[in-house]
Enzyme design. Structure first.
Site, PDB file in Angstrom:
ATOM      1  N   GLU A 356     -67.915 -44.421-110.035  1.00  0.00           N
ATOM      2  CA  GLU A 356     -69.118 -43.660-109.719  1.00  0.00           C
ATOM      3  C   GLU A 356     -69.589 -43.948-108.294  1.00  0.00           C
ATOM      4  OE1 GLU A 356     -71.310 -43.450-114.070  1.00  0.00           O
ATOM      5  OE2 GLU A 356     -71.697 -45.190-112.802  1.00  0.00           O
ATOM      6  N   CYS A 357     -69.802 -42.917-107.531  1.00  0.00           N
ATOM      7  CA  CYS A 357     -70.393 -42.986-106.189  1.00  0.00           C
ATOM      8  C   CYS A 357     -69.670 -44.013-105.308  1.00  0.00           C
ATOM      9  CB  CYS A 357     -71.891 -43.276-106.284  1.00  0.00           C
ATOM     10  SG  CYS A 357     -72.815 -42.765-104.810  1.00  0.00           S
ATOM     11  N   GLY A 358     -70.211 -45.219-105.167  1.00  0.00           N
ATOM     12  CA  GLY A 358     -69.547 -46.221-104.342  1.00  0.00           C
ATOM     13  C   GLY A 358     -68.147 -46.526-104.822  1.00  0.00           C
ATOM     14  N   MET A 361     -65.954 -43.743-103.658  1.00  0.00           N
ATOM     15  CA  MET A 361     -65.670 -43.912-102.236  1.00  0.00           C
ATOM     16  C   MET A 361     -64.565 -44.945-102.009  1.00  0.00           C
ATOM     17  SD  MET A 361     -69.698 -43.942-101.121  1.00  0.00           S
ATOM     18  CE  MET A 361     -69.434 -44.481 -99.431  1.00  0.00           C
ATOM     19  N   GLY A 459     -66.310 -39.712-109.150  1.00  0.00           N
ATOM     20  CA  GLY A 459     -67.200 -38.750-108.504  1.00  0.00           C
ATOM     21  C   GLY A 459     -68.491 -39.397-108.070  1.00  0.00           C
TER      22      GLY A 459
END
Length: 487
Positions: A356-358, A361, A459
């Site tokens: 998730e998110c970080g 990335m 995501g």
């Protein structure tokens, strides 16, 4: 002014609660909340913290001050009974619960209703409310503001006011007299403009500084300031309130339905599997309820720190890479090649993974910081993320799964929240298979990344499992299948 706390005779244990609300963002809710928590702790009280809405930073402060895990109460992402369930489970053995609001008291998902607002949470829990008002450059006008907040929703229970940013003791007296005369509620204290309380860094270094105890002097200072000008004993008295009782459905939709989302159905298998969870200063945005739901359905969370050079733990059957600030530690994360390799190889073998998110990335080819420096990452997702100084996305999301998604299935639904300063730039030749579809204020979009096997769901959206506990059950089932294949 006396600051001893009374015994609270006649009040059910865990029933005392107080909402610290604001007339808007930036009026001093967090400062007052932390200061009150610290002052109550000094008086020997067991304090449970809560945060309205999806925020991760403020609960981190609460946890550091109280020594108890702070919880998010979100009446948009979660059902009303689930909000009450989370509150009751966390507050049962506490002397008092301090609930920090989000934005302005009535600000939430819908400008025409109380949906998702601090006001809605206060009504759900039958919680008394202290309204923090920025009184700079006003006197009697402060009473008009408070009166307006009282009148907009008669069902809320605003029991007192804290005057923030007053110029002097004389200024405070004017404000207090006006509010108490016109609004019929006490002004329980104030903070002066000259106090100049500066909140510590709210992202980079927050977690390490808390772990090292560096914020203790800040918490102590806040406790002293609050105890000097705020009637803590009065707040204790005002916090007496009914217990937050959930109302069971008269006819459950499923015969085997559990009374709490944190209790799996009686027929649900609960085999023990192990899910590795990245937890450090770079990856620390998680809803505690996600861990508890995974545990309820049979998963033991095994925490490790990629930032500290810890490779993926041995013998795990799933991987959870949460959000945080990997961009702030991109140089260190990039240098941990052995860590990246251990994660990359496990995911390529089919390890059921949510990023998730970080975490999303981190799994791309690279993170490019705002100064243009490009740091190689795990390289599993074909593309890179580029940081920018302005917000890229913010808001609640309704999530619908796509085909082969191990967590959501082809049409499973859940709710979550998106907040980030980066954009994903896919490799020009890549065919991106999206992990899910999200719906927000700006419409519907295809989002995230799903690998060919459907075992990597990644995501920007942070998913709250309590919005759909089936996610936890599906993840555990996928982990069992992964373990079985390896045996």
């Amino acid at each position: 002014m006396s600051y001893s706390v009374n015994s609270g005779a006649g009040v059910a244990h865990g029933a005392r609660k107080i909402v610290i609300a604001g007339t808007g963002s930036g009026v001093g809710k967090t400062t007052m909340t932390i200061g009150l928590m610290a002052a109550l702790k000094r008086l020997g009280r067991e304090v449970q913290g809560f945060k309205c809405g999806p925020d991760y930073i403020d609960p981190t402060y609460h946890t550091a001050v109280t020594g108890r895990i702070s919880r998010n109460l979100d009446s948009y992402m979660l059902s009303h009974d689930t909000v009450k369930d989370i509150y009751n489970r966390a507050s049962g053995d506490a002397d008092i619960s301090v609930i920090e609001g989000v934005m302005g008291f009535y600000d939430g998902k819908n400008p025409k209703t109380n949906e998702g607002s601090t006001a809605e949470i206060s009504m759900l829990l039958e919680a008394p409310v202290l309204l923090v008002v920025n009184c700079q450059s006003m006197a009697r006008s402060a009473a008009a503001i408070v009166r307006g907040f009282q009148m907009l929703e008669p069902a809320v229970n605003i029991v007192g006011v804290i005057a923030n940013k007053v110029g002097s003791d004389g200024h405070y007296k004017l404000v207090r007299e006006a509010i108490e005369q016109e609004c019929g509620i006490p002004v329980v204290g104030y903070m002066k403009r000259e106090d100049r309380i500066e909140m510590p860094e709210r992202h980079l270094g927050l977690v390490p500084s808390i772990e090292r105890g560096e914020l203790r002097p800040f918490f102590d200072k806040l406790a002293e300031l609050v105890a000097a000008t705020v009637d803590v004993e009065k707040i204790w008295e005002l916090a007496a309130s009914p217990e937050a009782e959930s109302e069971p459905e008269p006819e459950p939709k499923k015969p085997a339905a559990a009374p709490s989302v944190f209790l799996p159905r009686e027929d649900a298998p609960r085999p023990r599997v192990r899910i590795a969870v990245a937890k450090d200063a770079a990856f620390n945005f998680y809803y505690q309820e996600n861990f508890e739901l995974l545990h309820a359905y049979g998963a033991d969370c095994v925490f490790f720190s990629p930032l500290a050079g810890e490779s993926l733990p041995a013998g795990v059957h799933g991987l959870y890479l949460g959000g945080g600030f990997p961009e702030e530690f991109a140089d260190v994360l990039s240098a941990r090649e052995a860590v990246r390799q251990s994660i990359r190889e496990a995911i390529e073998r089919g390890l059921p993974t949510l990023a998730e998110c970080g975490g999303f990335m981190y799994l791309t080819e690279a993170i490019e910081t705002t100064d243009g420096t490009r740091y190689p990452m795990a390289g599993l997702i074909p593309g890179a993320v580029k940081m920018q100084k302005k917000l890229a996305a913010l808001g609640y999301r309704e999530i619908t799964g796509t085909e082969a998604n191990f967590l959501l299935g082809s049409s499973g639904k859940a709710k979550g929240h998106e907040f980030h300063y980066s954009t994903f730039q896919p490799h020009p030749d890549a065919v991106i298979r999206h992990a899910y579809e999200t719906k927000g204020l700006r419409g519907i979009k295809q989002e995230g990344y799903l690998n060919e096997a459907g075992t990597l769901v990644a995501g920007y959206t942070h998913i709250h499992f309590a919005s759909e506990p089936l996610l936890a059950e599906r993840w555990v089932e996928a982990c069992v299948q992964y373990r079985t294949k390896g045996e």
